[in-house]
Design a protein around this motif. Sequence first.
Motif, PDB file in Angstrom:
ATOM      1  N   ARG A  79       4.592  22.208 -25.669  1.00 38.06           N
ATOM      2  CA  ARG A  79       3.171  23.394 -25.580  1.00 38.06           C
ATOM      3  C   ARG A  79       2.821  22.756 -24.398  1.00 38.06           C
ATOM      4  O   ARG A  79       2.313  23.915 -23.237  1.00 38.06           O
ATOM      5  N   ALA A  80       2.468  21.822 -24.165  1.00 41.72           N
ATOM      6  CA  ALA A  80       1.202  21.875 -23.245  1.00 41.72           C
ATOM      7  C   ALA A  80       2.184  21.060 -21.495  1.00 41.72           C
ATOM      8  O   ALA A  80       1.528  21.762 -20.474  1.00 41.72           O
ATOM      9  N   ALA A  81       3.696  20.932 -21.734  1.00 43.99           N
ATOM     10  CA  ALA A  81       4.174  20.795 -20.217  1.00 43.99           C
ATOM     11  C   ALA A  81       4.847  22.500 -20.404  1.00 43.99           C
ATOM     12  O   ALA A  81       4.663  22.075 -19.067  1.00 43.99           O
ATOM     13  N   ALA A  82       4.388  22.979 -21.096  1.00 42.76           N
ATOM     14  CA  ALA A  82       4.446  24.334 -20.649  1.00 42.76           C
ATOM     15  C   ALA A  82       4.155  24.992 -19.814  1.00 42.76           C
ATOM     16  O   ALA A  82       4.447  25.965 -17.929  1.00 42.76           O
ATOM     17  N   SER A  83       2.545  24.576 -19.583  1.00 42.78           N
ATOM     18  CA  SER A  83       1.906  25.055 -18.310  1.00 42.78           C
ATOM     19  C   SER A  83       2.203  23.873 -16.683  1.00 42.78           C
ATOM     20  O   SER A  83       1.067  24.434 -15.740  1.00 42.78           O
ATOM     21  N   LEU A  84       3.016  22.821 -16.772  1.00 47.74           N
ATOM     22  CA  LEU A  84       2.513  22.481 -15.713  1.00 47.74           C
ATOM     23  C   LEU A  84       3.820  22.622 -15.033  1.00 47.74           C
ATOM     24  O   LEU A  84       5.207  22.988 -15.856  1.00 47.74           O
ATOM     25  N   PRO A  85       4.296  21.575 -14.084  1.00 43.95           N
ATOM     26  CA  PRO A  85       5.343  21.967 -13.231  1.00 43.95           C
ATOM     27  C   PRO A  85       6.989  20.860 -14.325  1.00 43.95           C
ATOM     28  O   PRO A  85       6.545  20.069 -15.046  1.00 43.95           O
ATOM     29  N   ARG A  86       7.949  21.612 -13.983  1.00 43.05           N
ATOM     30  CA  ARG A  86       8.383  21.056 -14.462  1.00 43.05           C
ATOM     31  C   ARG A  86       9.352  19.886 -14.907  1.00 43.05           C
ATOM     32  O   ARG A  86       9.537  19.088 -15.483  1.00 43.05           O
ATOM     33  N   TYR A  87       9.849  19.178 -13.198  1.00 40.57           N
ATOM     34  CA  TYR A  87       9.699  17.798 -12.648  1.00 40.57           C
ATOM     35  C   TYR A  87       8.594  17.617 -12.080  1.00 40.57           C
ATOM     36  O   TYR A  87       7.426  17.698 -11.699  1.00 40.57           O
ATOM     37  N   TYR A  88       8.784  15.864 -12.693  1.00 37.72           N
ATOM     38  CA  TYR A  88       7.794  15.387 -11.149  1.00 37.72           C
ATOM     39  C   TYR A  88       8.777  13.896 -10.881  1.00 37.72           C
ATOM     40  O   TYR A  88       9.881  13.699 -11.432  1.00 37.72           O
ATOM     41  N   VAL A  89       8.403  13.907  -9.550  1.00 37.40           N
ATOM     42  CA  VAL A  89       9.520  12.474  -8.973  1.00 37.40           C
ATOM     43  C   VAL A  89       8.238  11.706  -8.323  1.00 37.40           C
ATOM     44  O   VAL A  89       7.416  11.299  -7.717  1.00 37.40           O
ATOM     45  N   VAL A  90       9.191   9.983  -8.702  1.00 33.26           N
ATOM     46  CA  VAL A  90       8.323   9.159  -8.506  1.00 33.26           C
ATOM     47  C   VAL A  90       9.926   8.298  -7.697  1.00 33.26           C
ATOM     48  O   VAL A  90      10.606   8.437  -7.432  1.00 33.26           O
ATOM     49  N   ALA A  91       8.381   7.509  -6.124  1.00 30.85           N
ATOM     50  CA  ALA A  91       9.531   6.974  -5.567  1.00 30.85           C
ATOM     51  C   ALA A  91       9.517   5.711  -5.866  1.00 30.85           C
ATOM     52  O   ALA A  91       7.498   5.400  -5.636  1.00 30.85           O
ATOM     53  N   PHE A  92       9.706   5.019  -5.977  1.00 31.29           N
ATOM     54  CA  PHE A  92       9.791   3.494  -5.864  1.00 31.29           C
ATOM     55  C   PHE A  92      11.086   2.332  -5.380  1.00 31.29           C
ATOM     56  O   PHE A  92      11.552   2.389  -4.682  1.00 31.29           O
ATOM     57  N   GLN A  93      10.037   1.355  -5.127  1.00 35.29           N
ATOM     58  CA  GLN A  93      11.409  -0.196  -4.816  1.00 35.29           C
ATOM     59  C   GLN A  93      11.231  -1.123  -5.605  1.00 35.29           C
ATOM     60  O   GLN A  93       9.827  -1.644  -6.328  1.00 35.29           O
ATOM     61  N   ARG A  94      12.354  -1.764  -6.064  1.00 35.96           N
ATOM     62  CA  ARG A  94      12.616  -2.409  -6.458  1.00 35.96           C
ATOM     63  C   ARG A  94      13.859  -3.506  -5.862  1.00 35.96           C
ATOM     64  O   ARG A  94      13.929  -3.417  -4.693  1.00 35.96           O
ATOM     65  N   TYR A  95      13.567  -5.179  -5.572  1.00 35.60           N
ATOM     66  CA  TYR A  95      13.952  -6.130  -5.804  1.00 35.60           C
ATOM     67  C   TYR A  95      15.851  -6.373  -6.430  1.00 35.60           C
ATOM     68  O   TYR A  95      15.569  -5.971  -6.966  1.00 35.60           O
ATOM     69  N   ILE A  96      16.868  -5.984  -5.199  1.00 35.48           N
ATOM     70  CA  ILE A  96      18.046  -6.048  -5.824  1.00 35.48           C
ATOM     71  C   ILE A  96      18.711  -6.869  -5.168  1.00 35.48           C
ATOM     72  O   ILE A  96      17.803  -8.404  -4.893  1.00 35.48           O
ATOM     73  N   ASP A  97      19.737  -7.744  -5.310  1.00 34.53           N
ATOM     74  CA  ASP A  97      20.599  -8.705  -4.815  1.00 34.53           C
ATOM     75  C   ASP A  97      20.147 -10.118  -4.826  1.00 34.53           C
ATOM     76  O   ASP A  97      19.862 -10.972  -3.814  1.00 34.53           O
ATOM     77  N   ASP A  98      19.570 -10.442  -6.071  1.00 29.33           N
ATOM     78  CA  ASP A  98      18.869 -11.772  -6.607  1.00 29.33           C
ATOM     79  C   ASP A  98      17.905 -11.855  -6.148  1.00 29.33           C
ATOM     80  O   ASP A  98      17.270 -12.421  -5.509  1.00 29.33           O
ATOM     81  N   GLY A  99      16.867 -10.972  -5.672  1.00 29.40           N
ATOM     82  CA  GLY A  99      15.199 -10.696  -4.628  1.00 29.40           C
ATOM     83  C   GLY A  99      15.755 -11.001  -3.905  1.00 29.40           C
ATOM     84  O   GLY A  99      14.740 -11.228  -2.322  1.00 29.40           O
TER      85      GLY A  99
END
Length: 417
Positions: A79-99
């Motif tokens: 019910r709460a989500a019905a008044s909100l945008p359906r999606y949100y997008v997160v941009a982020f970074q992480r370490y790969i290849d053993d850092g």
Amino acid sequence: MTELEDRLRRELRELRPRPESIRPLRVPRPRPLARTRRWLVPLAAAVAVIIVIGIVTAGSGLTGRPSAPTGPTAPMTGRAAASLPRYYVVAFQRYIDDGRTIATYAAVHETATGATLASVRVPTLITQGGANGPSITGAADDRTFVLVESGQTSVDDVLWCFLLRVAANGRSVKLTKLPVSIPPSMAIDNAALSPDGTRLAMTVQWSCGTNRCDDAGIRVVDLATDSATSWTTQANGAPFQLSWAGNDELAFEWQTNLKDPPAGQRTGYRLLGVAGKGGNLLAGPAIASPAAEPTDYVPAALATPGGTDVVTSEVRNVAIGAGRVNVVAQVIELAAGTGRRLRVLYTTNVDDVTGGVGGEAGSLDQECNVLSLGPESTEPLVECFSIGVVMRGKLVTLPGFPSAASSGISGQDAIAW
């Protein structure tokens, strides 16, 4: 590999510092009161610092923030989500290849459940051996987003912009690099996508010396043609904290470098009409501005469509003795024309921390900001000691940010709807 080397490698992965705590090796631009940009350090420098941090924290007993923030929270419901945008997008970074490598991602989440519906890896802009954390901004249709990365070489500044088109069901993302460019030595601070998804506005500075930049303004780029229109000034200051207040008007924070600026150039938020062919950055009216925090930090403020109201935040430090304070943060709505407080949307606090600019309160004073407005201005997306959406006086937290334990880079808050 020896046992010691193996142990160091494990601890390096676990003890990566917050990227905003270390600056890359570059000449800083004059940013008198601007929000701290969250830098990632060159990897070689990071390794050296991480080893030092590991030695210090191992014997110091430091545990970070002394107490968790307290404030009313609520679970997300259908019910709460019905008044909100359906999606949100997160941009982020992480370490790969053993850092050894920094990787950038964008992930689509369903607002109602927080579930990850789709993700895409985005090319990472590396300059001078490091990368800045990405930012992301969305259009009103909740399916069009632009991810922005910026950097600096020894010659000029570099900007990469990527268009993200989210499928109607949220389960796929189309990534396209946009032909957006900037002139050499033009520094970009932040960017905002217009509600109709056709233009990207950016706050810019250029002709920068040791103590100031000679020119500053807002550059609006048509994403279909890469043609740009600019509103500029040579007044001693710069624009920051950019947001759209409808398709033809922008709100921004003007910060002057002068102790006693002339009339019409006072530090504060302003509106700017951008339907024309460019002109004077400071031609528009001043609007309600949030009060500076105890550390002189000015929080973000977003104008509602039409520029009638302003949604922002404020933080107060309440002394409790012996150099300790309670930090009280509020998300508030102001009348744009008068600055009169219309309502308090959310209140939270962190109790019993060290006061002063160098204390724990000095950091917390900068950690409550409005990030995005939903269909209702009273339901903003915020980072106020936790990231979530304010609904009926409570904070509904939203998942999606990787932790240091998962090789994620902490301290990034790039989220949009």
